[in-house]
Design an enzyme around this catalytic site. Structure first.
Site, short mmCIF file in Angstrom:
data_model
loop_
_atom_site.label_atom_id
_atom_site.label_comp_id
_atom_site.label_asym_id
_atom_site.label_seq_id
_atom_site.Cartn_x
_atom_site.Cartn_y
_atom_site.Cartn_z
N ASN A 211 -10.52 -8.56 4.72
CA ASN A 211 -10.27 -8.28 6.14
C ASN A 211 -11.26 -7.22 6.63
O ASN A 211 -12.13 -6.79 5.88
CB ASN A 211 -8.82 -7.82 6.33
CG ASN A 211 -8.52 -6.59 5.49
OD1 ASN A 211 -9.08 -5.54 5.71
ND2 ASN A 211 -7.65 -6.75 4.50
N ASP A 280 -2.34 -9.79 1.61
CA ASP A 280 -0.98 -10.18 1.24
C ASP A 280 -0.98 -11.27 0.17
O ASP A 280 -0.05 -11.37 -0.62
CB ASP A 280 -0.22 -10.69 2.48
CG ASP A 280 0.10 -9.53 3.42
OD1 ASP A 280 0.45 -8.46 2.91
OD2 ASP A 280 -0.02 -9.69 4.65
N VAL A 311 2.97 -0.32 -1.56
CA VAL A 311 3.71 0.82 -1.01
C VAL A 311 5.22 0.64 -1.20
O VAL A 311 5.95 1.60 -1.51
CB VAL A 311 3.32 1.09 0.46
CG1 VAL A 311 3.92 0.08 1.42
CG2 VAL A 311 3.70 2.50 0.89
O1 PMT Z 1 -9.73 0.98 7.65
P1 PMT Z 1 -9.95 1.11 9.16
O2 PMT Z 1 -11.04 0.22 9.68
O3 PMT Z 1 -10.13 2.56 9.58
O4 PMT Z 1 -8.63 0.59 9.88
C1 PMT Z 1 -7.42 1.29 9.70
C2 PMT Z 1 -6.25 0.33 9.53
C3 PMT Z 1 -6.03 -0.42 10.82
C4 PMT Z 1 -6.54 -0.65 8.38
C5 PMT Z 1 -5.01 1.22 9.16
O5 PMT Z 1 -4.78 2.12 10.18
C6 PMT Z 1 -3.79 0.38 8.90
O6 PMT Z 1 -3.06 -0.01 9.80
N1 PMT Z 1 -3.56 0.06 7.60
C7 PMT Z 1 -2.49 -0.85 7.17
C8 PMT Z 1 -2.95 -2.26 7.39
C9 PMT Z 1 -1.95 -3.26 6.89
O7 PMT Z 1 -2.25 -3.99 5.99
O8 PMT Z 1 -0.78 -3.24 7.48
P2 PMT Z 1 0.47 -4.15 7.04
O9 PMT Z 1 1.35 -4.10 8.20
O10 PMT Z 1 0.01 -5.49 6.59
O11 PMT Z 1 1.08 -3.40 5.80
C10 PMT Z 1 2.11 -2.44 5.94
C11 PMT Z 1 1.97 -1.37 4.88
O12 PMT Z 1 2.14 -1.95 3.59
C12 PMT Z 1 0.62 -0.68 4.86
O13 PMT Z 1 0.85 0.68 4.58
C13 PMT Z 1 -0.12 -1.35 3.70
O14 PMT Z 1 -1.05 -0.47 3.08
C14 PMT Z 1 1.04 -1.66 2.77
N2 PMT Z 1 0.84 -2.85 1.92
C15 PMT Z 1 0.70 -4.08 2.48
C16 PMT Z 1 0.59 -5.18 1.66
C17 PMT Z 1 0.61 -5.01 0.27
N3 PMT Z 1 0.49 -6.03 -0.56
N4 PMT Z 1 0.73 -3.78 -0.25
C18 PMT Z 1 0.84 -2.70 0.55
O15 PMT Z 1 0.96 -1.57 0.07
#
Ligand code: PMT
Length: 403
Positions: A211, A280, A311
């Site tokens: 991504n 994911d 996380v």
């Molecule tokens: O890196 P940049 O270009 O500066 O951009 C920053 C960002 C937009 C990437 C950052 O601010 C951000 O939002 N990061 C989380 C992105 C994300 O994957 O969001 P999510 O909604 O899919 O995941 C939710 C949380 O679970 C996040 O804390 C993620 O790190 C965590 N996660 C998700 C999937 C997974 N398999 N393991 C995880 O730990």
């Protein structure tokens, strides 16, 4: 009031096209109440005339080591003692080489040797020069000596190249300078782990799923936590960014590797911040050889398997559970979806960002976030990621201390 109020900042300007940005930097430092004196190298004067900085700083610009008139007004040793911070922006490759070698063959390098003030540099150069092993070695030498290395940023360059080597924008440099003078060490004695950047899930030796995460947000958080006094481990996906000074970096590629590094770091940390954009799903199989295109196939499908939620795994721990902070990258119903993730993943706090907003989220220098926990939410105004990181770390430290 800004932490820069009444601070004595000596701004060194070396030769480079980014010298024009330093005029804005002087203005912004002055706006925050700093007393700014400018020193220019001969190379810098080829790009911008000293008069510009004199008008903006309200002080004469210093250019020569052996100028009797300037020495009579404020000698170079006096100037070296006057400064609380020497900030060199832009710092060219040549200037960095001279500093690393301890040379003192002009006013600026002499001042750096003669001063006990904190020295910070904002490198600015062509991407190949920044990547050159000689510059990397000079950066390492300066870093080891305690020089703050602010930037560089990556992107398109004046010469037409694209890559790392752009000077940080004046706003970002001001944020770095402000945090340097900010007295509170909110996280002194704490250990913090941060995940940052994307993960890459290999399909074959040349292809992957990933991504647009640049790592800017996570790296800014790691830097801010370090400045707040924490011992910081940064678990970085594949991004081309300099390691923030004083931060321990663990480079990873795929989600499984990031999970293993995060679990190890979480065993030892008080606060875990998941800023990474973890894929994911990953391909069910990774081919050892490049997958061949089948000429008679108009469609192809991929079998994917779910990656572990890093996380959520850490937040679910019964023992050695750190204060766990997640991010939510959303394109619609931002707060609703973020609240869902806070609850589902059993997080202590979630930082929601609307990644569909212009100039925000993935790969942008700026972000706009809302911090949510079980007691409510708090929206932070759009700002540079470096500035937001300072606010977020302060806020997290506050929550941890009242836990
Ligand atoms: O890196 P940049 O270009 O500066 O951009 C920053 C960002 C937009 C990437 C950052 O601010 C951000 O939002 N990061 C989380 C992105 C994300 O994957 O969001 P999510 O909604 O899919 O995941 C939710 C949380 O679970 C996040 O804390 C993620 O790190 C965590 N996660 C998700 C999937 C997974 N398999 N393991 C995880 O730990």
């Amino acid at each position: 009031m800004s932490s820069l109020a009444d601070k004595r900042i000596l701004l060194g300007i070396s030769g480079g096209i980014a010298a024009y940005k330093s005029a804005d930097l002087v203005r912004r430092l002055k706006e925050r109440g700093a007393d700014v004196r400018v020193v220019m190298t001969a190379g810098a004067q080829e790009f911008v005339r000293p008069m510009t900085y004199q008008a903006l700083s309200g002080n004469p610009v210093h250019t020569d080591l052996l100028d009797p008139a300037a020495e009579a007004a404020m000698g170079h040793i006096e100037l070296a003692k006057w400064a609380e911070l020497i900030l060199i922006a832009p710092a060219s490759a040549q200037l960095m080489a001279k500093l690393a070698a301890g040379m003192a063959d002009d006013l600026l390098t002499t001042l750096c040797l003669a001063s006990e003030a904190t020295l910070a540099i904002a490198p600015a150069m062509n991407q190949a020069m920044w990547r050159h092993p000689a510059t990397a070695a000079n950066t390492e030498t300066l870093h080891t000596r305690g020089t703050r290395i602010w930037g560089p940023d990556a992107g398109s360059q004046a010469c037409g190249d694209v890559g790392p080597g752009r000077m940080l924008e004046p706003d970002a440099l001001v944020a770095e300078a402000e945090s340097l003078f900010r007295p509170q060490q909110h996280l002194a004695g704490k250990r913090v782990a941060v995940t940052a950047g994307p993960t890459r899930e290999a399909l074959d030796p040349v292809r992957f799923l990933s991504n647009h995460s640049s790592g800017k947000m996570g790296f800014a958080l790691a830097a801010a936590a370090q400045r707040a006094g924490a011992e910081v481990t940064l678990i970085a996906g594949p991004v081309n960014r300099p390691t923030p000074p004083g931060v321990k970096r663990v480079d990873v590629i795929g989600a499984l590797e990031m999970r293993d590094a995060a679990e190890r770091a979480a065993d030892l940390c008080d606060i875990f911040i998941a800023a990474a954009a973890v894929a994911d799903f990953r391909p069910e199989k990774t081919s050892g050889q490049k997958i061949k295109k089948k000429e008679d196939h108009e469609r192809e499908s991929l079998a994917l398997v779910k990656n572990p939620d890093i996380v959520a795994g850490i937040a679910a721990r019964e023992k050695l559970r750190p204060f766990t902070v997640g991010f939510a990258a959303e394109t619609e119903k931002v707060l609703e979806h973020a609240r869902g993730k806070l609850a589902r993943k059993h997080l202590d706090l979630i930082i929601a960002n609307d990644v569909s907003a212009a100039d925000s989220g993935f790969d942008s220098d700026r972000n706009a976030v809302t911090v949510i926990d079980r007691s409510g939410s708090c929206e932070l105004p759009p700002a540079l990621k470096t500035e937001l990181a300072e606010q977020l770390i302060e806020l997290i430290a506050d929550r941890v201390s009242t836990q």
